[in-house]
Design a protein around this motif. Structure first.
Motif, PDB file in Angstrom:
ATOM      1  N   GLN A   1       9.255 -19.296  35.192  1.00 49.45           N
ATOM      2  CA  GLN A   1       9.069 -18.648  36.475  1.00 49.45           C
ATOM      3  C   GLN A   1       9.117 -17.131  36.374  1.00 49.45           C
ATOM      4  OE1 GLN A   1      12.258 -20.580  38.580  1.00 49.45           O
ATOM      5  NE2 GLN A   1      10.811 -21.790  39.754  1.00 49.45           N
TER       6      GLN A   1
ATOM      7  N   SER B   1       1.873 -15.925  40.783  1.00 51.78           N
ATOM      8  CA  SER B   1       2.584 -17.016  41.457  1.00 51.78           C
ATOM      9  C   SER B   1       3.894 -16.519  42.017  1.00 51.78           C
ATOM     10  CB  SER B   1       2.854 -18.163  40.487  1.00 51.78           C
ATOM     11  OG  SER B   1       1.642 -18.768  40.110  1.00 51.78           O
TER      12      SER B   1
ATOM     13  N   ASN C   1       7.371 -18.168  43.493  1.00 51.28           N
ATOM     14  CA  ASN C   1       8.138 -19.413  43.601  1.00 51.28           C
ATOM     15  C   ASN C   1       9.452 -19.219  44.357  1.00 51.28           C
ATOM     16  OD1 ASN C   1       6.370 -21.108  41.935  1.00 51.28           O
ATOM     17  ND2 ASN C   1       6.924 -19.645  40.342  1.00 51.28           N
TER      18      ASN C   1
ATOM     19  N   SER D   1       5.328 -23.176  44.911  1.00 52.66           N
ATOM     20  CA  SER D   1       4.458 -22.116  44.409  1.00 52.66           C
ATOM     21  C   SER D   1       3.447 -21.664  45.462  1.00 52.66           C
ATOM     22  CB  SER D   1       3.717 -22.608  43.162  1.00 52.66           C
ATOM     23  OG  SER D   1       2.965 -21.567  42.598  1.00 52.66           O
TER      24      SER D   1
END
Length: 157
Positions: A21, A108, A110, A115
């Motif tokens: 992430q 992205s 998160n 997402s």
């Protein structure tokens, strides 16, 4: 009790911050220190553009702006969106069905446990907003949901 355990397990999964992430620090054409950005930007613009914050819906005067012109990055003046691609999404943020190719970078996000496709200025890395697949079906089907404070409007002459 089983529901409580399942809830706690689910929350733990969504709050994990794995290496997958984390994003690499990217170098941008326009790069400044935090102190320099803070002197250039208002506190809300700094929060949105540099800290990936979100302005409150329906607070930007650009939300209902339908004049002809171009929308540029509030931090570095890179052209990002054209007025002819703006539409009223009803969400409270300026929305566009497409970006100016090459001037918007995607990544992205998160942070909410799922997402989302995040948008940044490709020149300075400023956070703009997110793009969703619920835009006008007769054009691109995309809704670029952009924080108005991340933009400056330049009217067509």
């Amino acid at each position: 009790m089983k529901k409580l355990i399942l809830f706690c397990f689910t929350m733990t999964l969504f709050n994990c911050n794995s290496n997958a992430q984390k994003t690499e620090q990217k170098t941008y054409k326009v790069s400044k220190t935090d102190a320099e950005w803070k002197t250039q930007l208002s506190s809300i613009a700094y929060h949105v553009l540099r800290e990936a914050g979100t302005e409150h819906p329906f607070t930007s005067p650009l939300n209902k702006n339908y004049k002809k012109g171009i929308y540029v990055c509030a931090a570095c003046d890179t052209p990002l969106f054209k007025s002819e691609h703006k539409f009223d999404s009803g969400t409270g943020w300026p929305s566009f069905d497409r970006e100016i190719k090459g001037n918007v970078a995607f990544g992205s996000d998160n942070k909410l446990g799922y997402s989302r496709d995040e948008e940044h200025c490709a020149t300075c890395g400023g956070h703009l907003g997110h793009v969703f697949n619920d835009g006008p079906r007769d054009t691109t089907g995309k809704r670029h949901c952009i924080n108005g404070v991340a933009l400056k409007f330049i009217p067509k002459k």
